[in-house]
Design a protein around this motif. Structure first.
Motif, PDB file in Angstrom:
ATOM      1  N   ARG A   2     -12.984 -10.360  -6.059  1.00 16.94           N
ATOM      2  CA  ARG A   2     -12.857  -9.353  -4.798  1.00 16.94           C
ATOM      3  C   ARG A   2     -11.458  -8.431  -5.494  1.00 16.94           C
ATOM      4  N   GLN A   3     -11.776  -7.122  -5.198  1.00 17.84           N
ATOM      5  CA  GLN A   3     -10.798  -6.031  -5.473  1.00 17.84           C
ATOM      6  C   GLN A   3     -10.085  -5.492  -4.099  1.00 17.84           C
ATOM      7  N   VAL A   4      -8.600  -5.545  -4.203  1.00 18.29           N
ATOM      8  CA  VAL A   4      -8.032  -4.917  -2.935  1.00 18.29           C
ATOM      9  C   VAL A   4      -7.023  -4.232  -3.512  1.00 18.29           C
ATOM     10  N   TYR A   5      -7.018  -2.860  -3.370  1.00 16.76           N
ATOM     11  CA  TYR A   5      -5.926  -2.006  -3.612  1.00 16.76           C
ATOM     12  C   TYR A   5      -4.788  -1.620  -2.756  1.00 16.76           C
ATOM     13  N   LEU A   6      -3.746  -2.256  -2.614  1.00 14.60           N
ATOM     14  CA  LEU A   6      -2.472  -1.830  -1.911  1.00 14.60           C
ATOM     15  C   LEU A   6      -1.287  -1.352  -2.711  1.00 14.60           C
ATOM     16  N   ASP A   7      -1.544  -0.294  -3.490  1.00 18.17           N
ATOM     17  CA  ASP A   7      -0.606   0.423  -4.168  1.00 18.17           C
ATOM     18  C   ASP A   7      -0.719   1.839  -3.878  1.00 18.17           C
ATOM     19  N   SER A   8      -1.032   2.277  -2.597  1.00  9.43           N
ATOM     20  CA  SER A   8      -1.118   3.513  -2.475  1.00  9.43           C
ATOM     21  C   SER A   8       0.402   4.576  -2.636  1.00  9.43           C
ATOM     22  N   ALA A   9       1.347   3.637  -2.613  1.00  7.25           N
ATOM     23  CA  ALA A   9       2.642   4.447  -2.956  1.00  7.25           C
ATOM     24  C   ALA A   9       2.567   4.955  -4.300  1.00  7.25           C
ATOM     25  N   ALA A  10       1.981   4.437  -5.072  1.00  3.56           N
ATOM     26  CA  ALA A  10       1.920   4.889  -6.544  1.00  3.56           C
ATOM     27  C   ALA A  10       0.814   5.869  -6.760  1.00  3.56           C
ATOM     28  N   THR A  11      -0.246   5.780  -6.276  1.00  4.84           N
ATOM     29  CA  THR A  11      -1.332   6.603  -6.125  1.00  4.84           C
ATOM     30  C   THR A  11      -2.532   6.424  -5.142  1.00  4.84           C
TER      31      THR A  11
END
Length: 383
Positions: A2-11
């Motif tokens: 599973r892929q979860v992206y929780l780094d939207s403050a970076a980009t």
């Protein structure tokens, strides 16, 4: 996996509509905007329409928007030129600003002998406004105040109107890095007493490598990059047409959908915070990030109840589980040093525990957050 992206403050993930429009522009509008033939005029027209649109969103004039490669360049432009060209002899800031600000301030201190004053911080990391007022009362030297609107690591929101008024009352310039706030909050610079700001498109679902500086008319800021008359002579170099168009569309869509999308992301943050509090006794939230009123809705900086000697593999474990988050600013990911923000905010007992920054967007779901909580619970139970 599973892929979860929780780094939207970076980009942030780019919107499909933005990618499609940028692709169209790259295919169809490839002239140099400085050329006088029809191909160039077409590109120039797109740029100027984008400038007008962005200016309208912020309630400023088009001439006050200068396109750059991103927030770092815009920060450097404002601070360096204030010292070099506008007779600024003193800069007031904090030790928890983005390095795009701190490094150019260090440069000005070394090259020009600029006096640097660091504001006291409250326990949560908020600047001491009374200390700022006290420093501004000593107006013997021309002063620039540089304070970011939203801290990129702990999410603290600056009382930007209060700071701006203090600067106006004491004849000081005010620069605010708004990279984490433009596209997420309504900003009316006609009434907001800010002289300079920096913006990056990739923080609001636009492309990387493009941003803009707001430079209030009449300030007299001079260029740092020379070689052409582009951007009203403030920023030489052929404009990146497709990136500028992508940025304008991303910003337009952000503000068209602002209320709905903000409520959604705010709900994700609150849900995640509640799940962590319920399932991980002793969890803490750094700075003001656990408080909706005094922090952004887009991120949560979490201090986990884990011994320092057991924390080294945490970020690696998260990555192995397909979870993208951060232990600090993405701009410092290659550094072995700890977060300069947390170092100046946390007590020693918490500084020795692992802290992770989770930042959210419209592309996240509650199911993803449940998965992340389960991974954290499993990791803490195994040590």
């Amino acid at each position: 996996m599973r892929q979860v992206y929780l780094d939207s403050a970076a980009t942030t993930q780019m919107r499909t509509e933005v990618i499609d429009e940028m692709t169209r522009v790259m295919k169809e509008v490839y002239g140099n905007p400085s050329s006088t033939h029809s191909y160039g005029r077409s590109a120039k027209s797109l740029i100027e329409n984008a400038r007008k649109s962005i200016a309208k969103q912020l309630n400023v004039t088009a001439a006050e928007i200068i396109f750059t490669s991103g927030g770092t360049e815009a920060d450097n432009l404002a601070i360096h030129s204030c010292v070099r060209d506008l007779s600024v002899e003193r800069i007031i800031t904090t030790k928890i600003e983005h390095h795009a600000v701190l490094y150019i301030i260090d440069y000005c201190k070394e090259k020009y002998g600029t006096q640097v004053e660091f504001l006291d911080l409250q326990e949560c990391g908020t600047p001491d406004y009374d200390h700022l007022e006290k420093l501004l009362k000593d107006d013997a030297k021309k002063t620039l105040v540089s304070l970011m609107h939203i801290n990129n690591e702990i999410g603290n929101k600056l009382d930007i109107y209060r700071v701006g008024k203090l600067c106006r009352d004491h004849n000081a310039f005010f620069h605010s890095d708004c990279v984490q706030s433009i596209g997420h909050y309504e900003m009316d610079f006609a009434s907001l007493p800010v002289d300079f700001t920096a913006v990056s498109a990739h923080k609001f679902h636009g492309p990387k490598g493009v941003g803009f500086a707001f430079i209030r008319k009449g300030t007299g800021l001079k260029p740092l990059i020379l070689g052409g008359s582009q951007e009203r002579g403030i920023r030489a170099g052929t404009e990146s047409v497709h990136n500028i168009i992508g940025m304008e569309l991303a910003l337009t869509m952000a503000y068209e959908n602002l209320e709905k999308e903000r409520d959604y992301v705010k709900g994700l943050k609150e849900y995640f915070k509640n799940q962590l509090t319920e399932k991980i006794p002793g969890v803490k939230f750094n700075g003001n990030c656990g408080d909706h009123e005094n922090s952004t809705f887009t991120l949560l900086n979490v201090c986990l109840p884990c011994p320092a000697d057991k924390a080294a593999m945490l970020l690696f474990t998260m990555d192995l589980k397909g979870i993208a988050c951060s232990k600090g600013s993405a701009c410092q990911s290659g550094s072995q040093k700890g977060s300069h923000v947390l170092t100046n905010v946390l007590r020693d007992e918490d500084l020795n525990k692992p802290s992770l920054r989770f930042s959210f967007s419209i592309f996240n779901t509650q199911e993803e957050l449940d998965y992340v909580v389960d991974v954290l619970v499993e990791y803490l139970a195994s040590i």
